[in-house]
Design a protein around this motif. Structure first.
Motif, PDB file in Angstrom:
ATOM      1  N   ASN B  72       0.389  -1.349  -0.244  1.00  0.00           N
ATOM      2  CA  ASN B  72       0.251   0.133   0.153  1.00  0.00           C
ATOM      3  C   ASN B  72       1.276   0.716  -0.136  1.00  0.00           C
ATOM      4  OD1 ASN B  72      -2.627   1.340   0.629  1.00  0.00           O
ATOM      5  ND2 ASN B  72      -2.050   2.255   1.860  1.00  0.00           N
ATOM      6  N   PHE B  77      -1.326   1.425  -5.676  1.00  0.00           N
ATOM      7  CA  PHE B  77      -1.526   0.750  -5.287  1.00  0.00           C
ATOM      8  C   PHE B  77      -2.232   1.281  -4.132  1.00  0.00           C
ATOM      9  CE2 PHE B  77       1.865  -2.570  -6.345  1.00  0.00           C
ATOM     10  CZ  PHE B  77       0.176  -3.732  -7.521  1.00  0.00           C
ATOM     11  N   SER B  78      -1.855   2.487  -3.559  1.00  0.00           N
ATOM     12  CA  SER B  78      -2.311   3.054  -3.050  1.00  0.00           C
ATOM     13  C   SER B  78      -3.836   3.564  -3.216  1.00  0.00           C
ATOM     14  CB  SER B  78      -1.716   4.109  -1.737  1.00  0.00           C
ATOM     15  OG  SER B  78      -0.931   4.874  -2.898  1.00  0.00           O
ATOM     16  N   GLU B  79      -3.342   4.347  -5.223  1.00  0.00           N
ATOM     17  CA  GLU B  79      -4.162   4.594  -5.625  1.00  0.00           C
ATOM     18  C   GLU B  79      -5.770   4.298  -6.254  1.00  0.00           C
ATOM     19  OE1 GLU B  79      -4.143   8.055  -8.786  1.00  0.00           O
ATOM     20  OE2 GLU B  79      -2.605   7.575  -7.512  1.00  0.00           O
ATOM     21  N   ALA B  81      -6.042   1.320  -3.846  1.00  0.00           N
ATOM     22  CA  ALA B  81      -6.890   1.072  -3.127  1.00  0.00           C
ATOM     23  C   ALA B  81      -7.837   2.071  -2.438  1.00  0.00           C
ATOM     24  CB  ALA B  81      -6.061   0.687  -1.722  1.00  0.00           C
TER      25      ALA B  81
END
Lengths: 333, 333
Positions: B72, B77-79, B81
């Motif tokens: 994350n 991936f943080s975006e 998520a």
DNA sequence: CTGTTAGCGCATTCAC
DNA sequence: GTGAATGCGCTAACAG
């Protein structure tokens, strides 16, 4: 979807009672080695998975924790969230993640939804809630840890960044380089850390016997675009500024962009200091001088606090303060 | 911790039955306006919050979804998520977030823990699991959507990036600008997306009736330093190259650095195209021409797929392919 | 329109 | 050591 294997299925197949299966599953005493083995074999064979839902209803502990951040696509919070998840996972807990999108109403909505999910505790990052609202929220959850937010008068655990010292150091660095007209891109007005950094900014000015001019400060949304717009607006009205202290690195990068567009060389015509030291800070041109905030440590410490609170130390509240460190790069040598 | 208000408390206080309260809470038909109002008042007064846990036990639907990502703290991936959470929130669902840390065993552990939490579905991003393991995992969850991962032979929903088309477009852009000697910094040899992008590179060359010369391609680690080293090595042996297509933006930034060191002006002496369009791409000098991978869209589309599957369309599997789009900036105008 | 009767899957008394 | 009740808080049939 074949229907799920339940504890009763296991008990029947193993020729024991529910109770015995429960004991084996939860690794409690009171079960002979033989039956324990037998039960475990059946569990394996049937592919039984205990239901946290049912267990949660019976025990009133769900093994879940809520993590709420303003915006997970922001490096700062994504790393805090990752750290928190990391620690929680090691303690056999799962985390719910919620993005407030900087919207207090949504923040409340998420906190409520977490309450309905009966989380064992909440890690609340950079809350934008008013003190009173936040105080009310405390009652919704059996445990709560604040990150980057203080709440006076209540015994609530928190992990804090010493933003004021950080802001002071950053500003002082600029003043020591000879700058006399240092502007401030302040971030969201509702941000607690923003106000602290502002206090540090003022303190540094005062220390240098300069008076704080509100016209040199300007709030903005804490992203690149927010910084860009605010910098353009600020410099349009105050071309006399030779340096900018920015709420965070994203804002600082926005300021960098604005300077490029306005034809002002950094650091020659304009020195810029950010806050956080996100990965981007070292990669932009010129690289960014900034205050490093140890994000992983922040998240992990906070989650450790929360877990200790969840595991019995319910009433205790502790406050951890983490001090940022100035990282000097090209944008303000 | 005062003990929680339950539905029974509300029923008693309002002088109605449990069922009536349940109806009001769930907004079902069958409750006169008057009693509905009365019950709602009591709910408000007592501060009643329904328990998702109890409801989940009764309905077998928890209103939770699992999102598993490798890391994350990685922008990509943080975006994703965040987008997923955003869509899920709008549909009144909460998401569990899990980081695999690129470790298949941990990935399995997270998927199992999500199963015990009885999530309604899982969004699995860039899974590192072997095909067979992944196939087994499918049975653990009532619904699952893959992101950036294919699984041949099984009817599983997925959202994919069309890397080949992306690579082709990027390369074609260079060829159309008149370049005939286009090198390729290929990223890690084991990367699936790397091979797809390579295929696109070759396809574009073929389309232009140029033959693919393996000597013009070079693998590298997918970071800035990897790109820098690979670019230096490649240009040392093949000074005839006038353009580079890079595995991703970090590699491209490395190539940019290498060119600066070698005294080759970008884009005059050397055109460079990256992949992903990470925030950094727009911020380096010169800004990077690249293939934009729409991260938010990826996450939101995947979550929409998952939700539709959770809401009745269980069996159906759909594959969405998201095509990257060329973003022309200064490094390859 | 409203209330009654059963579970959902598990853990926690207690007995044996 | 093991098992039989009982309840966690809620919803899904059914009755009225």
């Amino acid at each position: 979807m074949p229907k799920r294997v339940t504890m009763a299925d296991v008990a029947r197949a193993a020729g024991v009672s529910l109770m015995t299966v429960s004991r084996v599953v939860n690794d409690k005493g009171g079960a002979s080695k033989a039956t324990r083995r037998r039960v475990q074999d059946v569990i394996e064979r049937l592919g039984y998975r205990p239901s946290s839902i049912a267990r949660g209803l019976a025990t009133k502990r769900t093994g879940t924790l809520g993590v709420v951040v303003p915006d997970n696509s922001n490096t700062f919070f994504s790393e805090v969230a990752r750290a928190a998840e990391h620690i929680a996972y090691a303690a056999n807990h799962n985390i719910f993640l919620g993005n407030t999108e900087e919207d207090p109403q949504r923040e409340v909505g998420i906190l409520r939804s977490f309450e309905e999910k009966r989380v064992d505790g909440v890690l609340l990052c950079s809350s934008r809630l008013a003190d009173d609202t936040l105080r009310a929220v405390l009652a919704w959850h059996p445990a709560i840890v604040l990150l980057n937010r203080r709440l006076e008068g209540d015994p609530v655990s928190a992990v804090l960044i010493d933003d004021e010292t950080g802001g002071q150091r950053a500003t002082k660095h600029l003043l020591q380089s000879g700058h006399r007209a240092v502007g401030f891109l302040a971030g969201p007005p509702a941000s607690y850390s923003g106000r602290q950094r502002a206090a540090g900014y003022c303190a540094a000015l005062e220390e240098a016997r300069l008076t704080y001019d509100p016209a040199w400060a300007r709030s903005c949304s804490p992203e690149i675009e927010g910084g860009r717009e605010a910098a353009r607006a600020l410099l349009a009205h105050h071309p006399e500024l030779t340096a900018l202290f920015c709420y965070n690195d994203l804002v600082a990068v926005g300021a960098l962009k604005a300077c490029a567009e306005l034809g002002r060389q950094v650091p020659e015509d304009m020195a810029i200091v950010g806050f956080d030291d996100i990965p981007l800070a070292a990669l932009v041109t010129p690289s960014l001088t900034t205050c490093r905030v140890p994000r992983y440590e922040l998240g992990s410490r906070a989650m450790e606090l929360l877990l200790s609170q969840v595991n019995g130390h319910a009433g205790e509240s502790r406050v951890v303060v983490v001090r940022p460190e100035l990282v000097v790069r090209a944008s303000a040598p």
